[in-house]
Design an enzyme around this catalytic site. Structure first.
Site, PDB file in Angstrom:
ATOM      1  N   GLU A  21      28.169   5.963 -22.884  1.00  0.00           N
ATOM      2  CA  GLU A  21      27.839   5.357 -21.384  1.00  0.00           C
ATOM      3  C   GLU A  21      26.459   4.448 -21.486  1.00  0.00           C
ATOM      4  O   GLU A  21      25.852   4.860 -22.251  1.00  0.00           O
ATOM      5  CB  GLU A  21      27.785   6.309 -20.384  1.00  0.00           C
ATOM      6  CG  GLU A  21      26.745   7.585 -20.595  1.00  0.00           C
ATOM      7  CD  GLU A  21      26.163   8.003 -19.183  1.00  0.00           C
ATOM      8  OE1 GLU A  21      25.830   7.379 -18.266  1.00  0.00           O
ATOM      9  OE2 GLU A  21      26.050   9.201 -19.219  1.00  0.00           O
ATOM     10  N   LYS A  82      23.852   0.532 -11.142  1.00  0.00           N
ATOM     11  CA  LYS A  82      24.697   1.647 -11.623  1.00  0.00           C
ATOM     12  C   LYS A  82      25.835   1.718 -11.050  1.00  0.00           C
ATOM     13  O   LYS A  82      26.246   1.556  -9.953  1.00  0.00           O
ATOM     14  CB  LYS A  82      23.746   2.991 -11.128  1.00  0.00           C
ATOM     15  CG  LYS A  82      24.153   4.218 -11.179  1.00  0.00           C
ATOM     16  CD  LYS A  82      23.448   5.358 -10.988  1.00  0.00           C
ATOM     17  CE  LYS A  82      24.028   6.718 -10.869  1.00  0.00           C
ATOM     18  NZ  LYS A  82      23.454   7.851  -9.951  1.00  0.00           N
ATOM     19  N   VAL A 102      29.468   8.123 -15.923  1.00  0.00           N
ATOM     20  CA  VAL A 102      30.585   8.772 -16.547  1.00  0.00           C
ATOM     21  C   VAL A 102      31.637   8.389 -16.181  1.00  0.00           C
ATOM     22  O   VAL A 102      32.820   7.991 -16.937  1.00  0.00           O
ATOM     23  CB  VAL A 102      30.208  10.314 -16.484  1.00  0.00           C
ATOM     24  CG1 VAL A 102      31.469  10.962 -16.928  1.00  0.00           C
ATOM     25  CG2 VAL A 102      29.068  10.629 -17.258  1.00  0.00           C
ATOM     26  N   ASP A 134      27.386  15.223  -1.096  1.00  0.00           N
ATOM     27  CA  ASP A 134      27.328  14.515  -2.182  1.00  0.00           C
ATOM     28  C   ASP A 134      27.775  15.129  -3.549  1.00  0.00           C
ATOM     29  O   ASP A 134      27.305  16.251  -4.179  1.00  0.00           O
ATOM     30  CB  ASP A 134      25.683  14.509  -2.662  1.00  0.00           C
ATOM     31  CG  ASP A 134      25.389  13.353  -3.803  1.00  0.00           C
ATOM     32  OD1 ASP A 134      26.338  12.925  -4.425  1.00  0.00           O
ATOM     33  OD2 ASP A 134      24.225  12.797  -3.861  1.00  0.00           O
ATOM     34  N   SER A 136      29.575  14.065  -7.217  1.00  0.00           N
ATOM     35  CA  SER A 136      29.605  12.668  -8.097  1.00  0.00           C
ATOM     36  C   SER A 136      31.169  12.315  -8.403  1.00  0.00           C
ATOM     37  O   SER A 136      32.061  13.423  -8.391  1.00  0.00           O
ATOM     38  CB  SER A 136      29.215  13.210  -9.631  1.00  0.00           C
ATOM     39  OG  SER A 136      29.242  11.898 -10.201  1.00  0.00           O
ATOM     40  N   ASP A 138      32.217  11.549 -10.864  1.00  0.00           N
ATOM     41  CA  ASP A 138      32.594  11.842 -12.220  1.00  0.00           C
ATOM     42  C   ASP A 138      33.639  13.067 -12.323  1.00  0.00           C
ATOM     43  O   ASP A 138      34.611  13.170 -13.025  1.00  0.00           O
ATOM     44  CB  ASP A 138      31.378  12.450 -13.059  1.00  0.00           C
ATOM     45  CG  ASP A 138      30.110  11.585 -13.204  1.00  0.00           C
ATOM     46  OD1 ASP A 138      30.572  10.201 -13.169  1.00  0.00           O
ATOM     47  OD2 ASP A 138      29.102  11.860 -13.826  1.00  0.00           O
ATOM     48  N   LYS A 155      24.083  18.200 -15.154  1.00  0.00           N
ATOM     49  CA  LYS A 155      22.698  18.070 -15.035  1.00  0.00           C
ATOM     50  C   LYS A 155      22.084  19.542 -14.309  1.00  0.00           C
ATOM     51  O   LYS A 155      22.752  19.800 -13.193  1.00  0.00           O
ATOM     52  CB  LYS A 155      22.320  16.794 -14.412  1.00  0.00           C
ATOM     53  CG  LYS A 155      22.298  15.600 -15.464  1.00  0.00           C
ATOM     54  CD  LYS A 155      22.256  14.563 -14.699  1.00  0.00           C
ATOM     55  CE  LYS A 155      23.675  14.409 -14.008  1.00  0.00           C
ATOM     56  NZ  LYS A 155      23.743  13.056 -13.327  1.00  0.00           N
TER      57      LYS A 155
END
Ligand code: PSU
Ligand code: MN
Length: 303
Positions: A21, A82, A102, A134, A136, A138, A155
């Site tokens: 990425e 982003k 990702v 929130d 992601s 991903d 993360k």
């Protein structure tokens, strides 16, 4: 979409290719460490028998297999967007630059026919998501797109148990390498169960191949713990993450800006130690990802 000559030749010949990425370059690490890391990760993939394909968007064109010059440009340039799934059509239509997360990297890798993707940590369910919602993109992409993602867990800024629950709802197979629990990014402490702990890259490739043969949609998440000598003590990094999350809330930083803010703040608060750990874990993942891609290529199957 522009696929580099080297990557398209490798794909045509059924050789192992590993996607990478570009958000980690433009938003995840400071210059020049971001560029150094990206180049080191590519070299590690080559040393382990596969061809790297760093993915990013330049003037609205999706590039699969960025050149060293393009990577350098991404590392230096300020204000690159982003790009997650929802942003892809805008950046392409407006002929802008975009760093793929990702989520977007998985989508572009799939379009190019690449089945293995290496990163540091995936996005996931944020702490306090019961209030902010929130989560992601991903995780949804992992549920829908047939690309295996090698990472060191999610993360440390995230709510790991909730992230694992969400992956289960999405039907994502979660594997871990030589460890019974899900990797914890900067630290060795483990946070949750995985579906299977594999011992060799070949074993992981067998599972990816079986999933493909069964026609099951979606990705496989492959968790690889950080090398022991580069791990940070769990209590230490946890207290720093807590502080960064608190500052993020106090400053009202939300949405797509939250992750870059938190990662940057953690680097500052650890005096750069978290950055060294982050670099080490990505390179470690590159070794494993390349080895799995090589085993998968041996089995053939669809691209
Ligand atoms: N992991 C890192 N550094 C990063 C990211 C993940 O170690 O920069 C990026 C990835 O591109 C991931 C994105 O897809 O952060 C997730 O952002 P968000 O939480 O806004 O979905
Ligand atoms: Mn988010």
């Amino acid at each position: 979409m522009i696929v580099s000559k080297e990557v398209s030749k490798a794909l045509q010949e059924g050789k192992a290719v590993v996607a990478l990425e570009s958000t980690i370059i433009s938003h995840g690490m400071p210059y020049p460490k971001n560029v150094e890391t990206a180049m080191k990760v590519e070299a590690t993939i080559r040393d382990n028998g596969a061809i790297p394909a760093t993915i990013g968007i330049i003037d609205g064109e999706i590039i699969v297999g960025m050149s060293p010059e393009q990577i350098e440009d991404f590392g230096k340039k300020k204000g690159i967007a982003k790009v997650s799934k929802r942003d892809l059509p805008i950046v392409v239509a407006k002929k802008q630059y975009g760093a793929t997360t990702v989520s977007a990297t998985m989508l572009c890798a799939k379009m190019a026919g690449i089945r293995v993707f290496v990163t540091g940590g995936i996005g996931g369910v944020h702490r306090g998501a019961e209030k902010t919602f929130d989560i992601s993109r991903d995780l949804k992409e992992l549920g829908e797109v047939d690309v295996a993602v090698v990472c060191s867990g999610a993360k440390a800024i995230l709510d790991i148990p909730k992230t694992l629950e969400y992956l289960e709802t999405e039907g994502v197979t979660v594997l871990s390498y030589k460890a019974t629990k899900f990797a914890n990014f900067y630290s060795l402490a483990t946070d949750g169960p995985v579906d299977y702990a594999f011992q060799t890259p070949e074993e992981a490739a067998d599972i990816l191949y079986a999933k493909q043969q069964l026609g099951l949609k979606g990705g496989v998440l492959i968790s690889n713990p950080i090398p022991e000598e580069m791990a940070l003590p769990h209590e230490y990094i946890d207290s720093i993450v807590d502080q960064a999350v608190k500052e993020c809330e106090e400053q009202g930083i939300k949405g797509k800006d939250a992750t870059p803010f938190l990662l940057k703040r953690i680097v500052e608060l650890t005096g750069g130690k978290s950055l060294e750990s982050n670099i080490a874990l990505v390179c470690h993942n590159a070794e494993l990802g390349a080895a799995i891609a090589v085993e998968l290529a041996k089995k053939g199957g669809r691209q």
